[in-house]
Design an enzyme around this catalytic site. Structure first.
Site, PDB file in Angstrom:
ATOM      1  N   ASP A   1       1.547  21.935  -3.507  1.00 25.50           N
ATOM      2  CA  ASP A   1       2.986  21.710  -3.440  1.00 25.50           C
ATOM      3  C   ASP A   1       3.254  20.671  -2.355  1.00 25.50           C
ATOM      4  O   ASP A   1       2.320  20.170  -1.709  1.00 25.50           O
ATOM      5  CB  ASP A   1       3.762  23.003  -3.183  1.00 25.50           C
ATOM      6  CG  ASP A   1       3.428  23.608  -1.822  1.00 25.50           C
ATOM      7  OD1 ASP A   1       2.612  23.044  -1.063  1.00 25.50           O
ATOM      8  OD2 ASP A   1       3.990  24.683  -1.509  1.00 25.50           O
TER       9      ASP A   1
ATOM     10  N   ASP B   1       5.765  19.925   1.052  1.00 26.26           N
ATOM     11  CA  ASP B   1       6.673  20.540   2.019  1.00 26.26           C
ATOM     12  C   ASP B   1       7.284  19.476   2.917  1.00 26.26           C
ATOM     13  O   ASP B   1       6.586  18.566   3.398  1.00 26.26           O
ATOM     14  CB  ASP B   1       5.920  21.551   2.896  1.00 26.26           C
ATOM     15  CG  ASP B   1       5.255  22.647   2.072  1.00 26.26           C
ATOM     16  OD1 ASP B   1       5.860  23.076   1.077  1.00 26.26           O
ATOM     17  OD2 ASP B   1       4.135  23.056   2.424  1.00 26.26           O
TER      18      ASP B   1
ATOM     19  N   ASP C   1       9.212  22.268  -1.262  1.00 18.46           N
ATOM     20  CA  ASP C   1       9.949  23.111  -0.315  1.00 18.46           C
ATOM     21  C   ASP C   1      10.619  22.228   0.725  1.00 18.46           C
ATOM     22  O   ASP C   1       9.979  21.356   1.322  1.00 18.46           O
ATOM     23  CB  ASP C   1       9.002  24.088   0.397  1.00 18.46           C
ATOM     24  CG  ASP C   1       8.454  25.158  -0.544  1.00 18.46           C
ATOM     25  OD1 ASP C   1       9.072  25.370  -1.600  1.00 18.46           O
ATOM     26  OD2 ASP C   1       7.413  25.751  -0.217  1.00 18.46           O
TER      27      ASP C   1
END
Length: 482
Positions: free
Chosen positions: A325, A327, A437
């Site tokens: 992912d 961030d 995120d």
């Protein structure tokens, strides 16, 4: 006149354990446990345990000692220690702690096997370096080149299996062992090189030894083919599904995505989005894709709050070229200006068509001040955050760094079809889903947020457990790295 206490006499052949004398069962075996690398408390515990089993364990080295027991020492190291003490009997046996534990388990002194004898490095082949690394992960350099992939992959798989089975303690132990091996400057050539390294417990060493002797670990191989492990990996690969939910589904007979889709289970918004974009989310994110998303987020943040700062964190900040992912940490140099920033950034991204899913949570520090006790803090922190699934266009090499082109490509992709965005239904689509995120932190807490969101998990968890590390030291250490 108060009479003097009479000294208690311990019969010959008895050992005083502190709870009363225990008769020695094996008078021909006199043991001495070497404190070096074993530690005072562990030595005291093992000595007491042996005495309770009837072994004669001496507190001080003497000429009566027949067996010297050591842990994580080579024969040369014990011999050098004996020479420093003034020498010992020539016929004294130098044994590994494994002989002692095997004997305690059997209830009598077991036969001495080759594996019980201390290893002698002299004349055993080419000289190998003995590794030495700091005990705390935060004191080690983050290496991008792993020289022990076979070993670390095996330990990481066991860690994942433990975490999926709700055995976090075992998971942390395996993660720490793998982190130590990743920090080594070269490949492990001998088990003796691991002597004295931190975080390598008996279980991890047993796995490593199994790989060395047999080419693979039987425990790792059995885990790989375990139906439960494979089902847990598949189900927890869905965004929004944790180990407990996956375990409940497995008990209900759900082991794969097809069974889940046909089960009639009620999924929340996050799980629905995670199932819809499963293949994309479980595909590694490249550094180029992370940088493209960074430019889009920078444009969104600067559009709603000029002067705000954004930093790409996580594994990419540690130098990795791929991740699962992306961030971002967002702040503003002026304390308080960041309040209300997240909803504006999310609105901008949604208006431009970049968000397939998002859930924003408030800063619970502010929540508790304004409304009393708020929701419980997460395991990570209490900062305002947005957990999202990002719609990233697949860009050509030319113009890939132009965020305006990225926006236009995304809008064009949205206009081409009004049907639900299902990866399986549109294999030729020009975008992919990426987990992103966003975290907003006040500038006064920015250094601590940067520490946590840069990671790794092992490094951050050890920082929290270090009582000697003050918050001011954390701030200086990580603000200097910005």
């Amino acid at each position: 006149m108060v009479p003097l206490k009479r000294r208690k006499l311990v019969p010959t052949g008895a050992v005083n354990t502190g709870t009363g004398p225990v008769r020695t069962k094996f008078p021909h075996v006199v043991l001495f446990l070497l404190e070096r690398k074993m530690g005072t408390s562990r030595r005291a515990f093992l000595s007491q345990l042996g005495r309770r089993k009837g072994f004669q364990v001496e507190q001080v080295l003497s000429e009566s000692v027949t067996h010297i027991i050591s842990e994580s020492n080579t024969r040369e190291e014990v011999t050098a220690w004996l020479d420093f003490q003034g020498g010992g009997q020539a016929d004294v046996l130098l044994l590994d702690i494994s002989w002692y534990t095997d004997s305690i388990r059997a209830g009598h002194p077991v036969d001495i096997l080759d594996r019980h004898r201390l290893q002698d490095l002299q004349g055993s082949g080419p000289e190998v370096a003995v590794f030495s690394v700091p005990s705390y992960a935060c004191q080690r350099r983050t290496t991008l080149e792993n020289h022990n992939t076979v070993l670390t992959d095996a330990l990481s798989l066991l860690a994942e299996n433990a975490e999926l089975s709700d055995e976090d303690g075992r998971g942390v132990a395996f993660r720490r062992a793998a982190a130590v091996l990743k920090a080594l400057p070269s490949a492990v050539m001998s088990m003796s090189q691991l002597s004295g390294l931190p975080c390598l417990g008996e279980h991890s060493l047993r796995v490593i030894k199994d790989i060395w002797e047999n080419g693979a670990s039987s425990e790792v191989e059995s885990t790989k083919v375990s139906e439960r492990f494979k089902a847990l990996k598949v189900l927890t690969g869905i965004f929004g599904v944790g180990a407990k939910t996956a375990d409940r589904w497995i008990r209900e007979g759900i082991h794969d995505l097809h069974q889940l889709q046909n089960s009639g289970q009620t999924l929340n918004r996050a799980q629905q989005a995670g199932l819809q974009h499963y293949d994309d989310i479980n595909q590694p994110v490249t550094k180029a894709e992370a940088c493209a998303i960074e430019e889009i987020v920078e444009k969104a943040v600067s559009s709603v709050l000029p002067g705000a700062q954004i930093i790409l964190t996580g594994g990419f900040r540690r130098g990795k070229q791929t991740g699962h992912d992306v961030d971002f940490l967002i702040t503003h140099p002026e304390e308080g200006r960041e309040v209300g920033l997240m909803p504006k950034v999310v609105s901008w991204l949604e208006a431009q068509g970049f968000l397939l899913y998002q859930k924003t949570t408030r800063n619970t520090y502010l929540e508790s001040k304004a409304d009393g006790p708020g929701r419980p803090p997460s395991n990570m922190d209490r900062f305002e955050r947005c957990l999202s699934i990002f719609k990233l266009p697949k860009m050509e090499k030319q113009g890939a760094k132009d965020s305006q082109n990225v926006t236009e490509n995304c809008l064009q992709a949205n206009q081409k079809s009004d049907e639900p965005e299902c990866p399986e239904a549109a294999p030729d689509r020009r975008w992919r889903a990426v987990r992103v995120d966003l975290v907003v932190s006040p500038i006064s807490q920015f250094a601590f947020a940067l520490l946590g969101w840069t990671g790794s998990k092992v490094r951050f968890s050890e920082e929290l457990c270090r009582p000697s590390l003050r918050s001011s030291q954390v701030f200086l250490m990580f603000s200097a790295a910005v």
